[in-house]
Design a protein around this motif. Sequence first.
Motif, short mmCIF file in Angstrom:
data_model
loop_
_atom_site.label_atom_id
_atom_site.label_comp_id
_atom_site.label_asym_id
_atom_site.label_seq_id
_atom_site.Cartn_x
_atom_site.Cartn_y
_atom_site.Cartn_z
N GLU A 191 17.24 13.80 5.78
CA GLU A 191 16.44 12.44 6.00
C GLU A 191 17.43 11.50 5.20
O GLU A 191 17.84 11.92 4.32
CB GLU A 191 14.98 12.67 5.47
N ASN A 200 19.61 26.60 3.02
CA ASN A 200 19.02 25.85 2.06
C ASN A 200 18.70 26.42 1.02
O ASN A 200 18.59 25.56 -0.15
CB ASN A 200 17.57 25.66 2.90
N PHE A 232 13.47 21.76 1.40
CA PHE A 232 14.01 22.74 0.24
C PHE A 232 12.63 23.42 -0.35
O PHE A 232 12.88 24.69 -0.67
CB PHE A 232 14.65 22.12 -0.98
N ASP A 289 11.25 25.90 2.04
CA ASP A 289 12.39 26.82 2.79
C ASP A 289 12.42 27.69 1.57
O ASP A 289 12.71 28.94 1.86
CB ASP A 289 13.36 26.09 3.15
#
Length: 459
Positions: A155, A211, A264, A267
């Motif tokens: 992002e 990730n 994060f 995941d």
Amino acid sequence: MNICVVGSGYVGLVTGACLADFGVHVTGVDKDASKVEALNRGEIPIYEPGLATLVRKNMEADRLSFTTDLGPALEAADAIFIAVGTPSLPDGSADLSFVRQVAESIGDHLNGYKVVITKSTVPIGTGQMVEETIRQRAGGEQEFAVVSNPEFLREGSAIEDFMRPDRVVIGSRDERAVEMMLDIYSPLRIADVPFVVTNVESAELIKYASNGFLATKISFINEVATLCEKLGADVEVVARGMGLDNRIGPKFLNSGPGFGGSCFPKDTRAVAQIAHDCDERFRIIDAVLEANEAVKERMVTKVEAALGGSADGKTLAVLGLSFKPDTDDIRESPAIEIAQGLAARGARLRCFDPEAMEEAKEELPENGDRVSYHGDAYAAADGADAVLILTEWNQFRKLELENLAKRLTQPLIIDLRNIYDPSRVAAAGFRYVSVGRGEAAPGKDEPVRSRVLVGDGPL
Ligand code: UGA
């Protein structure tokens, strides 16, 4: 070539706009009618630098449009990107019901060979589930292929990440589908971007492992920062010293209040759950999750300590609420959690964020002088006992310190993102508390200024 992108959220919108910019026809589908209407008027529901311009440009060129009508869009498409949400379930695993619904619709509308691409971050085995679901619904007459093509967008720099990725990952067991994917991404192939072609399972795991590893780097340096504070070391220099080793690399070693966002936390929890589902434990990921919770609590305690032991009755100018700069996203934002923790301990919060204030009000509601929102950093600082920097927006890097000092009851900056040079802030008359570095204050000089030199000059 016609492409259908199902889901016009963050990933879907960026993917659709960028693919349209590659020159193909893209139809973005979303079930939210008001969102689709707004998009067709060229209004973008999220803040992402460059996205609005790219969407409008490709809409004007008739390469990009939006609809709620999934069936016709699926029937017209050669390739279908699934970019719907996969929120966390209470046990940490990903909720795949939206992906399953899209797969069912694809099965219902299969009218010729199509490539179906999972773009959302999905658990290992989702490709298989999508394939079986489509096959069941389509009745086995039409051909199709399933591809995993995980996205690695950040992002705030999503367009750049899409247009100039470190790599593109394509997982499939159908060579025709791989060829179509390579064709769709041909502008990137010309630009020498590496393509990893593999099976679906490996592609899905590349995303989670990446990730998980990046989250590990962040938690690692946050734990190092804790040690630095105890030992009198400086985490900024330690991170630089580590990062100059090419095997480690300098990126993602910024210590701070922990990682947040929509990726994060979700995941890493999913990786732990995936291991659990295989009757294994991913011990490092378990530790990363624990460390990331602990660092937020540690930050609240740190702020209290800087305020003389208690936040009760103290007023803080809270700068930054989004989970990182250049976004209005507050999902799992450490800034919000820390602000909530301080409010619970009796602090009065005067908040400012350049983009995320409306979103933040949902989680941290306005409440008289206990929680208030202000037009800029200086207004937030009026009458406060300290400035608390929680998100490293660029505009907070260049605050007029004299102006701040006049507004605060005492010259104190608590910077949980380490965006200032301690000696500079101290020279401006402030006490400066940051992460993994000794406290700086006027007249308290380090005997040797840390620096990295190459040849005669600084690096
Ligand atoms: C992350 C990954 O960077 C993308 O590659 C991936 O595509 C995306 O997740 C996803 O899975 O969709 P994003 O969540 O947008 O992207 O943001 P990051 O810039 O990676 O930051 C994540 C969090 O880590 C933020 O809270 C940030 O403040 C924190 N962070 C990052 C640190 O605390 N230190 C660092 O050195 C870097």
